[in-house]
Write an enzyme that holds these catalytic residues in place. Structure first.
Site, PDB file in Angstrom:
ATOM      1  N   CYS B 127       9.015  49.238 -18.857  1.00  0.00           N
ATOM      2  CA  CYS B 127       8.195  49.626 -20.397  1.00  0.00           C
ATOM      3  C   CYS B 127       7.333  50.661 -19.995  1.00  0.00           C
ATOM      4  O   CYS B 127       6.170  50.270 -19.243  1.00  0.00           O
ATOM      5  CB  CYS B 127       7.332  48.414 -21.140  1.00  0.00           C
ATOM      6  SG  CYS B 127       6.656  49.278 -22.421  1.00  0.00           S
ATOM      7  N   LYS B 162      16.096  44.936 -16.262  1.00  0.00           N
ATOM      8  CA  LYS B 162      16.060  46.090 -17.215  1.00  0.00           C
ATOM      9  C   LYS B 162      15.082  47.207 -16.331  1.00  0.00           C
ATOM     10  O   LYS B 162      13.926  47.017 -16.115  1.00  0.00           O
ATOM     11  CB  LYS B 162      15.468  45.864 -18.541  1.00  0.00           C
ATOM     12  CG  LYS B 162      15.515  47.114 -19.463  1.00  0.00           C
ATOM     13  CD  LYS B 162      15.338  46.595 -20.873  1.00  0.00           C
ATOM     14  CE  LYS B 162      15.575  47.766 -21.768  1.00  0.00           C
ATOM     15  NZ  LYS B 162      15.319  47.465 -23.132  1.00  0.00           N
TER      16      LYS B 162
END
Ligand SMILES: Cc1cc2nc3c(=O)[nH]c(=O)nc-3n(C[C@H](O)[C@H](O)[C@H](O)COP(=O)(O)OP(=O)(O)OC[C@H]3O[C@@H](n4cnc5c(N)ncnc54)[C@H](O)[C@@H]3O)c2cc1C
Ligand SMILES: Cc1cc2nc3c(=O)[nH]c(=O)nc-3n(C[C@H](O)[C@H](O)[C@H](O)COP(=O)(O)OP(=O)(O)OC[C@H]3O[C@@H](n4cnc5c(N)ncnc54)[C@H](O)[C@@H]3O)c2cc1C
Ligand SMILES: Cc1cc2nc3c(=O)[nH]c(=O)nc-3n(C[C@H](O)[C@H](O)[C@H](O)COP(=O)(O)O)c2cc1C
Ligand SMILES: Cc1cc2nc3c(=O)[nH]c(=O)nc-3n(C[C@H](O)[C@H](O)[C@H](O)COP(=O)(O)O)c2cc1C
Ligand code: FES
Ligand code: FES
EC number: 1.3.-.-
Lengths: 242, 306, 306, 242
Positions: B127, B162
């Site tokens: 992120c 991710k």
């Protein structure tokens, strides 16, 4: 809440920059709720645009909107018979069942739109309607049947009183103040109401991506923690947010 | 025709709601039948609750969206109590997305989650919006491998990692995660982008840089998925700008076993249903017994299994 | 109000036609008055003529364009004879864009060009489509610095170096180019992207990867310009997805002294005129004596001069 | 060549998927030239779409186009009175001043569009018009006044002869063959013409970005080196390109 394609029954120009659109739908939104509108496919802005319910009657919903950028410009080009993608009714409106007595409805600019439906929906109240515009009012006839008094202020003084709509009245004379308009105007009004003990509800505006509470893009800090303007609002009690 | 196996988990179809764009499923459940989805990845969680970033949080660009949410979330404990039960009943595979600002917060989060009932853990090391998002970990092969290895040792669920498209050596990071025991990879998270408010002469976002997603980024995301699929053997979940069945199929032909859809859901809440239906139509039209048959079909270097 | 100085060259305004999107100016001269432009950067040249890539060469995406032209060009000599004279008469500043597949081809190209009459040399070390584009040079600070230093030694024109957004350490490359004697930098060139033809189950482009440009990439390009402008002291020319005066102004507020416009010209041939007019309107409306006053205004780390 | 905004005078549906648009413009394009069309602002596809001139009379230009994807779908939604962005006339058309004697005009699908204007513009020739369609012909009345004979082939056999348009005639019977249609059909025809010595001009199609010769996105290899389909074509002599 639903995501549907609805038929446009009417989309007419009201002023230089303001349009009114009537759409076919059986849903009955609460006053102060809004929809996410998209009148284009993949060609056009990525996101839908939040527009408040200006009127509703169980068969249709009416929107009153100002052309500000690409999205609203594209909306203004749609014609009767074409389809509109609608997601909503979204959010929580004005808790009008709690509103009683002397009520001031206060609007600034296109914040006028949702307050038409609010004025119409208030029951057993004496409603005074205060509306601020840049140069000229529009669509006041929509509220006239439902209110005792209408007073207008304009920035230019071309109509009504020159200056701020908040100078038209004293919040202390009212049990409730319900307002939608520019953030600065609402903040000033909310503080005045809190000072004199009048209950004030404000309808906030934030940039929105999803409009349903999923993206957390429209969060505002409230006394009860972080809230989504789209899902927990757009209407808040003044002291929760100011 | 669309049933897909991902690290031992059976998905009804290869379409997963991307983390941070679907909440915990509640909001969209009011709008459509979310049990039709292959899976749902939760909003990114952190050990402690977070308010997220101040100032503007979303900004639309040409076919794209920049967001600076900053991982607003209730924290792992509140999630387990208040949101996980809803996800478990959703009918879609449950993927829990977890971020962290240091190794310790990742490990404590995993510890709390591991005994819970869900299908896959998606470890967010990508992120770009906050330190807690872990992009710091996702930028280099060595740090990525380290956090994955430590999490792997404590996690009994299938582990999906991710990846960040901002990593200078994305393929290196992917290989390092595979080596460290990741069961599969998902990519891409958002690109670092920015916007300037020319009337205020300032960046739009308080944090200056923010995460860029949506159809605009698809050509780069697809290229990255193609490159990673030519390097790793574990399954890859592809995402980045997917908004139609054609887009999803392109990612699968590049080598993705499944796909995630994020920003497109904001643009049209039922986008994922149209994608699922469109995949089925494609199979019929192209006479494919199974959508899995196309995985890697356009990627001669594809190293995974179908 | 718009006059801009760039490495000693006076531009009528800060708007330059980007290399490869404006030929040598002839085609668009039939459509509008190209003398109104601040500058024109030539199609990317190589020492030898090149046919360019085979197969599909252009592919439209959401707000973007992927191209695989592969530096089709007549070669430096033919350019000097047949195209440079037209550019010299265009009325806009003349920028010659030069690529190369090895150090030698760059240096021979520079040698031929140096005695010619033009304003700036734009050294392309960033074309992702072919080896000859020099992206290999632009990916690492050391190799970039090396080619710039060698070219610098043989080039008496102001030297602009065009950087690749695909460089893992873009700021490092920028600093290295400055150190090696570049007079200014232009960024970004195209991003590496791809597309897949799902009916043929193949990549759209023969080369698989190709160069991605247009409004879609703006948020990433703007971020990169902002980062580079916070690192180098030499002027920066910003580009990547600019299609309106607002976009161009955002790049200047990030720290760009001037801008280039590429793909937007395809979308609307007169886009650059609208951008120039829009900049002038902006100056009037915001009561700016000079557009240069806004350079770096939104970038607290801006290290250049106004 | 110009880049202008022009008024749409007419935009009517001709078949399920084919539309005809008439635009106001004083330019007189050559037969075989085309324009880059854009009927949307920044909202819509990035690039303009190449569409051939189907007719022109010095006051207006007519386009005949098939809806294939986003761009042409948006074109089909425009209405009379709205504006269209036009860049053109672009490219080099059929060198009709050189065409004499017995001429076969051969079209496949929407390749029909430019050949209407070609048929109309040929002078001092005997023109036979061979048109291939999927299921049914359209707009043949546009060419009838200018040709000796019209013959139709359809893929389905629903109208005219079932099969390839190229089976309707023998190129050896003609002095010139002018053609626009699918690449495979044109290639086959070009080779047959070259074999029997008939002069054949083909109008090529390529994906285009700029349409004016600036991007080099539409290059094709010819006997005279690399050429731009948009600027040096779209019409080439068969032996230059096949
Ligand atoms: C809950 C809610 C109800 C609303 N109800 C109405 C209404 O009834 N009538 C009406 O005319 N307008 C209403 N608005 C405002 C309306 O949503 C925006 O004007 C519209 O989204 C602008 O879109 P655009 O594409 O035309 O402009 P853009 O090109 O996107 O932007 C033009 C300007 O509008 C601002 N803007 C863009 N998006 C938003 C957004 N999501 N919210 C607020 N400002 C934005 C931009 O900052 C910019 O200044 C409402 C907004 C909210 C949040
Ligand atoms: C010189 C020239 C003249 C043309 N004249 C006509 C005409 O008179 N009438 C007419 O109906 N069509 C004509 N075409 C084809 C027309 O340009 C395409 O059908 C159109 O661009 C498709 O755009 P879209 O957005 O609708 O489709 P997209 O969504 O872009 O694509 C749909 C399909 O069309 C194909 N396509 C897309 N762009 C092009 C392109 N630039 N060239 C060829 N194929 C493309 C795609 O590969 C895809 O198969 C011409 C093309 C050229 C190059
Ligand atoms: C508003 C928003 C919030 C996001 N939050 C998260 C998050 O919490 N965790 C995460 O791993 N990814 C998050 N993402 C990234 C998406 O999951 C996805 O990787 C990215 O948006 C690219 O896909 P898309 O183009 O389909 O949206 C977020 C994206 C958006 C737009
Ligand atoms: C069709 C095309 C050809 C290009 N050719 C070159 C080139 O020869 N040399 C070069 O330095 N950049 C070339 N570029 C890159 C552009 O100059 C520019 O850096 C890039 O397109 C980003 O800007 P834009 O988004 O405004 O187009 C090309 C771009 C396109 C779209
Ligand atoms: S707009 Fe997405 S949460 Fe409110
Ligand atoms: S389309 Fe750009 S050169 Fe032909």
């Amino acid at each position: 809440m639903q995501s549907t394609r609805n038929k446009i029954l009417e989309n007419t120009q009201v002023t230089d920059t303001v349009y009114r659109m009537v759409v076919e739908t059986g849903t009955r939104p609460e006053p102060g709720q809004f929809y996410m509108l998209k009148g284009w496919g993949d060609e056009g802005p990525l996101l839908a645009r939040p527009i408040s319910v200006c009127d509703a009657d169980g068969h249709t919903v009416t929107f009153l909107y100002e052309v500000r950028g690409k999205g609203t410009r594209l909306l203004s080009k749609l014609r009767a018979g074409e389809q509109l993608e609608l997601t909503g009714p979204a959010g929580h409106g004005f808790a009008i069942e709690k509103v009683r007595g002397k009520v001031a409805v206060v609007t600034g600019g296109i914040g006028f739109a949702p307050m038409v439906y609010v004025a119409k929906s208030l029951k057993d109240c004496q409603v005074d309607f205060f509306a601020g515009f840049r140069d000229a009012s529009y669509q006041l006839e929509l509220v006239r049947p439902y209110v005792q008094r209408i007073a207008v202020a304009t920035d230019s003084g071309a109509e009504g009183k020159k200056g701020f709509v908040t100078d038209l009245f004293d919040p202390a004379d009212y049990d409730f103040v319900l307002t939608c308009g520019p953030q600065v105007m609402m903040e000033k009004l909310a503080k005045a109401c809190m000072a004199c003990g009048t209950t004030c509800y404000v309808s906030l505006e934030r940039h929105m991506a999803c409009g349903v509470g999923a993206c957390l893009g429209c969060t505002c800090q409230t006394t009860a923690g972080a809230k989504c303007v789209c899902k927990d609002g757009p209407v808040f009690l003044a002291q929760e947010v100011f | 025709m669309l049933v897909t196996e991902l690290c031992g988990v059976t998905l009804k179809n290869p379409v997963i709601a991307a983390s941070g764009t679907f909440g915990f499923g509640k909001e969209y459940a009011e709008i459509f039948d979310i049990s039709r989805l292959g899976g749902i990845s939760s909003k990114g969680l952190t050990l402690e609750p977070r308010f997220g970033n101040t100032g503007e949080r979303v900004y639309e660009t040409a076919s794209g969206l920049i967001n600076s949410i900053g991982l607003q979330n209730p924290g792992v404990e509140a999630f387990i109590k208040e949101d996980l039960p809803f996800m478990q009943k959703s009918g879609a595979a449950v993927i829990v997305n977890l971020g962290g600002h240091d190794l310790d917060s990742y490990l404590k989060g995993v510890e709390l989650l591991d005994s819970q009932d869900f299908d896959l853990l998606e470890l967010n090391i990508s992120c770009p919006n906050v330190k807690a998002g872990g992009m710091a970990f996702g930028m280099e092969p060595a740090t990525a491998g380290h956090v994955v290895k430590e999490v792997r040792a404590r996690c009994h669920k299938p582990l999906m990692v991710k990846l960040s498209p901002n990593a200078p050596d994305l393929v290196g990071v992917a290989l390092s995660c595979q080596q460290a025991g990741a069961d599969c990879l998902s990519l891409v998270n958002t690109f670092q982008g920015m916007a300037i408010d020319i009337y205020r002469q300032k960046p739009v976002f308080d944090n200056v840089f923010a995460g860029f997603s949506g159809p605009a980024i698809l050509p780069i995301a697809l290229r990255m998925v193609y490159q990673v699929c030519a390097a790793v053997e574990i399954p890859v979940v592809g995402l980045g700008g997917i908004s139609s069945a054609e887009d999803a199929i392109a990612f699968m032909m590049a080598g993705a076993r499944a796909v995630q859809v994020g920003t497109a859901t904001f643009a049209r809440p039922t986008a994922m249903l149209d994608i699922i239906d469109g995949m089925e139509d494609f199979c019929k039209q192209q006479k494919l017994a199974h959508i899995g048959d196309i995985v890697g079909a356009a990627n001669p270097g594809f190293r995974g299994r179908r």
